[in-house]
Each structure stands twice: as C-alpha cells, then as structure tokens.
Design a protein around this motif. Structure first.
Motif, PDB file in Angstrom:
ATOM      1  N   ALA A  78       0.829  -1.205   0.000  1.00  0.00           N
ATOM      2  CA  ALA A  78       0.000   0.000   0.000  1.00  0.00           C
ATOM      3  C   ALA A  78       0.864   1.256   0.000  1.00  0.00           C
ATOM      4  N   GLU A  79       1.932   1.240   0.789  1.00  0.00           N
ATOM      5  CA  GLU A  79       2.851   2.385   0.832  1.00  0.00           C
ATOM      6  C   GLU A  79       3.531   2.583  -0.523  1.00  0.00           C
ATOM      7  N   PHE A  80       4.002   1.491  -1.114  1.00  0.00           N
ATOM      8  CA  PHE A  80       4.674   1.569  -2.410  1.00  0.00           C
ATOM      9  C   PHE A  80       3.714   2.052  -3.497  1.00  0.00           C
ATOM     10  N   ALA A  81       2.512   1.484  -3.535  1.00  0.00           N
ATOM     11  CA  ALA A  81       1.541   1.826  -4.579  1.00  0.00           C
ATOM     12  C   ALA A  81       1.096   3.277  -4.482  1.00  0.00           C
ATOM     13  N   ALA A  82       0.931   3.762  -3.275  1.00  0.00           N
ATOM     14  CA  ALA A  82       0.523   5.163  -3.108  1.00  0.00           C
ATOM     15  C   ALA A  82       1.612   6.108  -3.586  1.00  0.00           C
ATOM     16  N   GLY A  83       2.854   5.789  -3.261  1.00  0.00           N
ATOM     17  CA  GLY A  83       3.952   6.665  -3.637  1.00  0.00           C
ATOM     18  C   GLY A  83       4.296   6.614  -5.103  1.00  0.00           C
ATOM     19  N   ARG A  84       4.207   5.428  -5.706  1.00  0.00           N
ATOM     20  CA  ARG A  84       4.659   5.264  -7.091  1.00  0.00           C
ATOM     21  C   ARG A  84       3.544   5.483  -8.106  1.00  0.00           C
ATOM     22  N   TRP A  85       2.330   5.039  -7.783  1.00  0.00           N
ATOM     23  CA  TRP A  85       1.232   5.084  -8.758  1.00  0.00           C
ATOM     24  C   TRP A  85       0.039   5.918  -8.307  1.00  0.00           C
ATOM     25  N   GLY A  86       0.089   6.468  -7.085  1.00  0.00           N
ATOM     26  CA  GLY A  86      -1.062   7.206  -6.578  1.00  0.00           C
ATOM     27  C   GLY A  86      -2.267   6.326  -6.335  1.00  0.00           C
ATOM     28  N   TRP A  87      -2.022   5.051  -6.082  1.00  0.00           N
ATOM     29  CA  TRP A  87      -3.097   4.063  -5.895  1.00  0.00           C
ATOM     30  C   TRP A  87      -3.215   3.760  -4.408  1.00  0.00           C
ATOM     31  N   ARG A  88      -4.384   4.003  -3.854  1.00  0.00           N
ATOM     32  CA  ARG A  88      -4.596   3.757  -2.435  1.00  0.00           C
ATOM     33  C   ARG A  88      -5.225   2.376  -2.256  1.00  0.00           C
ATOM     34  N   ILE A  89      -4.431   1.451  -1.769  1.00  0.00           N
ATOM     35  CA  ILE A  89      -4.875   0.082  -1.520  1.00  0.00           C
ATOM     36  C   ILE A  89      -5.336  -0.028  -0.076  1.00  0.00           C
ATOM     37  N   ASP A  90      -6.506  -0.596   0.122  1.00  0.00           N
ATOM     38  CA  ASP A  90      -7.017  -0.862   1.462  1.00  0.00           C
ATOM     39  C   ASP A  90      -6.499  -2.230   1.894  1.00  0.00           C
ATOM     40  N   PRO A  91      -5.585  -2.300   2.882  1.00  0.00           N
ATOM     41  CA  PRO A  91      -5.068  -3.611   3.307  1.00  0.00           C
ATOM     42  C   PRO A  91      -6.152  -4.600   3.702  1.00  0.00           C
ATOM     43  N   ASP A  92      -7.332  -4.089   4.105  1.00  0.00           N
ATOM     44  CA  ASP A  92      -8.443  -4.987   4.456  1.00  0.00           C
ATOM     45  C   ASP A  92      -9.025  -5.678   3.229  1.00  0.00           C
ATOM     46  N   HIS A  93      -8.691  -5.172   2.059  1.00  0.00           N
ATOM     47  CA  HIS A  93      -9.174  -5.771   0.802  1.00  0.00           C
ATOM     48  C   HIS A  93      -8.051  -6.530   0.100  1.00  0.00           C
ATOM     49  N   THR A  94      -7.162  -7.100   0.884  1.00  0.00           N
ATOM     50  CA  THR A  94      -6.061  -7.893   0.329  1.00  0.00           C
ATOM     51  C   THR A  94      -6.011  -9.247   1.018  1.00  0.00           C
ATOM     52  N   ALA A  95      -5.268 -10.161   0.404  1.00  0.00           N
ATOM     53  CA  ALA A  95      -5.020 -11.470   1.010  1.00  0.00           C
ATOM     54  C   ALA A  95      -3.667 -11.966   0.527  1.00  0.00           C
ATOM     55  N   ILE A  96      -2.882 -12.563   1.414  1.00  0.00           N
ATOM     56  CA  ILE A  96      -1.620 -13.145   0.975  1.00  0.00           C
ATOM     57  C   ILE A  96      -1.891 -14.492   0.314  1.00  0.00           C
ATOM     58  N   VAL A  97      -1.150 -14.754  -0.751  1.00  0.00           N
ATOM     59  CA  VAL A  97      -1.256 -16.007  -1.505  1.00  0.00           C
ATOM     60  C   VAL A  97       0.170 -16.500  -1.777  1.00  0.00           C
ATOM     61  N   PRO A  98       0.328 -17.783  -2.106  1.00  0.00           N
ATOM     62  CA  PRO A  98       1.691 -18.326  -2.242  1.00  0.00           C
ATOM     63  C   PRO A  98       2.533 -17.642  -3.306  1.00  0.00           C
ATOM     64  N   ASP A  99       1.969 -17.406  -4.475  1.00  0.00           N
ATOM     65  CA  ASP A  99       2.636 -16.663  -5.537  1.00  0.00           C
ATOM     66  C   ASP A  99       1.558 -16.199  -6.502  1.00  0.00           C
ATOM     67  N   VAL A 100       1.937 -15.467  -7.527  1.00  0.00           N
ATOM     68  CA  VAL A 100       0.923 -14.859  -8.388  1.00  0.00           C
ATOM     69  C   VAL A 100       0.092 -15.905  -9.126  1.00  0.00           C
ATOM     70  N   MET A 101       0.730 -16.929  -9.692  1.00  0.00           N
ATOM     71  CA  MET A 101      -0.050 -17.882 -10.473  1.00  0.00           C
ATOM     72  C   MET A 101      -0.952 -18.741  -9.602  1.00  0.00           C
ATOM     73  N   LEU A 102      -0.493 -19.155  -8.431  1.00  0.00           N
ATOM     74  CA  LEU A 102      -1.389 -19.882  -7.533  1.00  0.00           C
ATOM     75  C   LEU A 102      -2.497 -18.960  -7.036  1.00  0.00           C
ATOM     76  N   GLY A 103      -2.172 -17.675  -6.896  1.00  0.00           N
ATOM     77  CA  GLY A 103      -3.203 -16.703  -6.565  1.00  0.00           C
ATOM     78  C   GLY A 103      -4.233 -16.568  -7.677  1.00  0.00           C
ATOM     79  N   VAL A 104      -3.775 -16.580  -8.915  1.00  0.00           N
ATOM     80  CA  VAL A 104      -4.703 -16.536 -10.052  1.00  0.00           C
ATOM     81  C   VAL A 104      -5.680 -17.702  -9.987  1.00  0.00           C
TER      82      VAL A 104
END
Length: 389
Positions: A78-104
């Motif tokens: 969230a910190e990186f996205a806000a600073g680099r892309w102006g994108w405010r990510i709500d950590p409550d709307h996230t989930a950790i997954v093993p990697d991107v493809m398993l997340g897909v």
C-alpha cells in the motif's frame, strides 16, 4: 515513493561475473550445459538489494522462520503503490497467496466454476494456459493486435463466446504484458472494463511486472480505472527484486469485489513463505533506490539490443519493451521455422524462450531476457548471428 534509508542507485546489472552467476543452482543456471548463455527464464543476473539482504539476515539470525502473521506485506505494498502510482490500496481488501499464479487459480475459483471460460491475450505467458487448464477451466483466446496491443475487435467476440449460455467467465489480463513488454494505457484498460461490464466477465489482472515500467510509459493499476471496481489483481515484489525463490504475493480486490475475496479459504494464506513476506516487504519499503538503478540499466539494455539487432540482424523485428525486462523478437524473416530458439540453442549456444509456447502469434518468435549485463546482451546477439552461419 517511500524508501526508508535506501540510497542504492547503481545499476545492479553487470555487478556479477558469469563465473559468479554459474555458481547459482536455480533453474536459469542448471537447465542447460555450461557452454550455453542462458537468457530465457525470468530470473535477473543481479545481486539482491541490500535492504532485502539485511532483512533476511536479521530474520535468520533471530530464527524468525515460522509462519506468517499480520498485514506487513499489504501495508508495504500500500505504501509503495501510493507513492509510485497514486493508488490507495485498502489492506483490508487484500489477502496473501503463495505466488501470483497460484493466486490466479484461487481467484478463478472465486468467480468461475469448472468448465467455465477464461479469456487470454496471446502471445502470453505460457503458464496462463497451464494453470487455467489445470484448474478445470477452458481457454478462449483474444489475440493481441499486430501492434502488440489489446484489441477490442478480438476481445468483444471472445467475451461473447466465453459467456455463451449465461455462464460465468473470467479474463486473465497480463499487465504489463509478457512477453511483448506492452504497458496498457488508461484508455485501453478503461475499454477493457467497459467490455467486461457489458458481457459480465470478471477481470483478474496479473500485475507482477508493475514496478518494471521503463521511461516513456506509465503503469495504470486495473482496479483504478472506471469499471474496474469489481476486478481482482495479483501483485508481488518477486519480479522487480528477483525474489521468485522467496514465495509470496498479494491478491487485491476492487471495492465491489471485496466480498468475493473475503470468501478465499483461510488455508490459502498458509502457502506464502514467512521469509518471503519479510523479503518482499523490505524490497517495497526500502528497495526503491535499488529499483531505480535497475530500471536505468534495463532502459540502456533495451536500446542496446535495438542497436545491435539493427546492425547485425536487421531481419529481426523488435519493438523495445515499455515494461518488464523481456524482449520479444520476431525472427520469421530468418526462415528458421516456428521455433527459432531451437536453432539459436543448437548452433549459437544461447538459450531463449521458444515463441510457440506463448500461444497464437508466437510462432517464429523468441523471448530474450534483458536483465543481464550489456556484455551478455552483446554476446547473445553475437551467438544468434553465429547460429546462422
């Protein structure tokens, strides 16, 4: 962009010798014999960013090698996205997954069922096909245009086909696009969202290469465009900081998809590595200087490859990538058939990714990994030329 304490701005490409790199035991350096120059799989020839080394060293010294806990990774992204892309990510709307493809795969399970269709844009990352089929879904292709960009003229009929009979369907968007290096514009992504809304297709965006956008282009998170609110995105620090062996990624839900992500089984969060989360979080919060140096080196390498090809292999068509560290080379005018990579490997001893593996539009092409030293880029072209003699 927040970058607490990191001052690394030196280009890390070329910091390691070939002898040092060949001591590595990862796939890139063990698939082929030692006389082959490996510029294929998406691993970078770089040392780790110092903040990542420090975070991992401290964790190992403490014996902090247990199970992951908390929102450390989400907060860092969230910190990186806000600073680099102006994108405010709500950590409550996230989930950790093993990697991107398993997340897909997990996102597909949330929004589609067995036998439902998933639209992709070939030529595209080969595991898209493999993971879609393995998850019991069917692939529907909507090829990129001749300019390597998203084409509404192929997307619309693909979405129509995918939702025939009123069945759920998903669209697996590669953004930035692998292998072409295309960085989709806000207008292009807005058109995708409009089409997806019209046909009732759920968008799952693989944005793993998002930090690797080069000068002249701008990364636009899919969830920030009008109509993208019910999309799902997968992000990770693994590609930009060379951390594929330290497994961790994040699923992010648009506001209208938060309820979908909330249905993700709790056991999925057991897959990421605790050390992976530590490393990725350090990269995002303190590795900005290192990333800046890397992007400078990749920018120089993409232009160097253009110069070398124009001089020594002018029959090869190459559009320098806007993002990623991957070069997509059209070798059809060389007359080497559908798989030029086989010729370059056998006769030039340089390993590139075969184009046919990327689906429709891949025949006659190769993918070359630019995340190496300028000397290795030059050596790769030299070996490609030698393979034709």
């Amino acid at each position: 962009m927040a970058d607490r304490g990191s001052t690394e701005l030196t280009n890390p490409l070329g910091a390691l010798t070939l002898d040092q790199l060949r001591r590595r035991t990862s796939m890139k350096w063990r698939r082929f014999p030692p006389d082959v120059l490996p510029l294929w799989v998406a691993e970078m020839d770089v040392p780790l960013a110092e903040p990542v080394v420090r975070a991992l060293t401290e964790a190992v010294a403490l014996g902090d090698t247990g199970y992951p806990s908390g929102t450390r990774y989400a907060d860092a992204l969230a910190e990186f996205a806000a600073g680099r892309w102006g994108w405010r990510i709500d950590p409550d709307h996230t989930a950790i997954v093993p990697d991107v493809m398993l997340g897909v795969v997990e996102m597909l399970r949330l929004v589609t069922g067995a036998g439902d269709a998933v639209v992709v844009n070939p030529p595209v990352y080969p595991p898209f096909y493999q993971f879609i089929v393995h998850s019991g879904r069917r692939v529907v292709e909507a090829p990129l245009g001749e300019d390597g960009r998203l084409d509404p003229a192929t997307l619309a009929p693909a979405f129509r086909d995918a939702t025939t009979g009123g069945r759920p369907a998903a669209y697996l968007l590669c953004s930035p696009h692998n292998p072409t290096g295309t960085v989709h514009t806000r207008d292009e992504l807005s058109a995708v969202a409009e089409l997806a809304g019209r046909y009732g297709v759920r968008v799952i965006a693989d944005e793993i290469h998002a930090p690797l956008v080069l000068p002249g282009a701008e990364f636009v998170p899919y969830l920030t465009v009008p109509g993208g609110e019910n999309g799902l995105a997968l992000l990770s620090a693994s590609k930009a900081w060379n951390l594929a062996g330290l497994k961790a990624a994040l699923a992010v839900a648009g506001p209208a998809a938060a309820a979908d992500l909330a249905r993700l089984p709790e056991e999925v969060s057991h897959g990421p590595s605790h050390l992976g989360i530590i490393a990725h979080s350090a990269a995002l919060t303190e590795g900005g200087g290192w990333l800046t140096g890397l992007l400078s080196g990749l920018d120089a390498n993409r232009l160097l490859l253009a110069e070398l090809l124009a001089e020594r292999l002018p029959a090869v068509r190459y559009r320098p990538p806007e993002g990623t560290y991957l070069a997509w080379l059209d070798c059809r005018r060389l007359g080497l058939g559908d798989d030029p990579a086989a010729t370059f490997l056998e006769w030039g001893r340089v390993a590139l990714n075969p184009g046919p593996e990327f689906g429709t539009g891949g025949a006659g092409h190769v993918r070359l990994n630019l995340a190496t030293s300028p000397e290795n880029v030059a050596e790769a072209v030299h070996r490609m030329v030698a393979a034709l003699d």
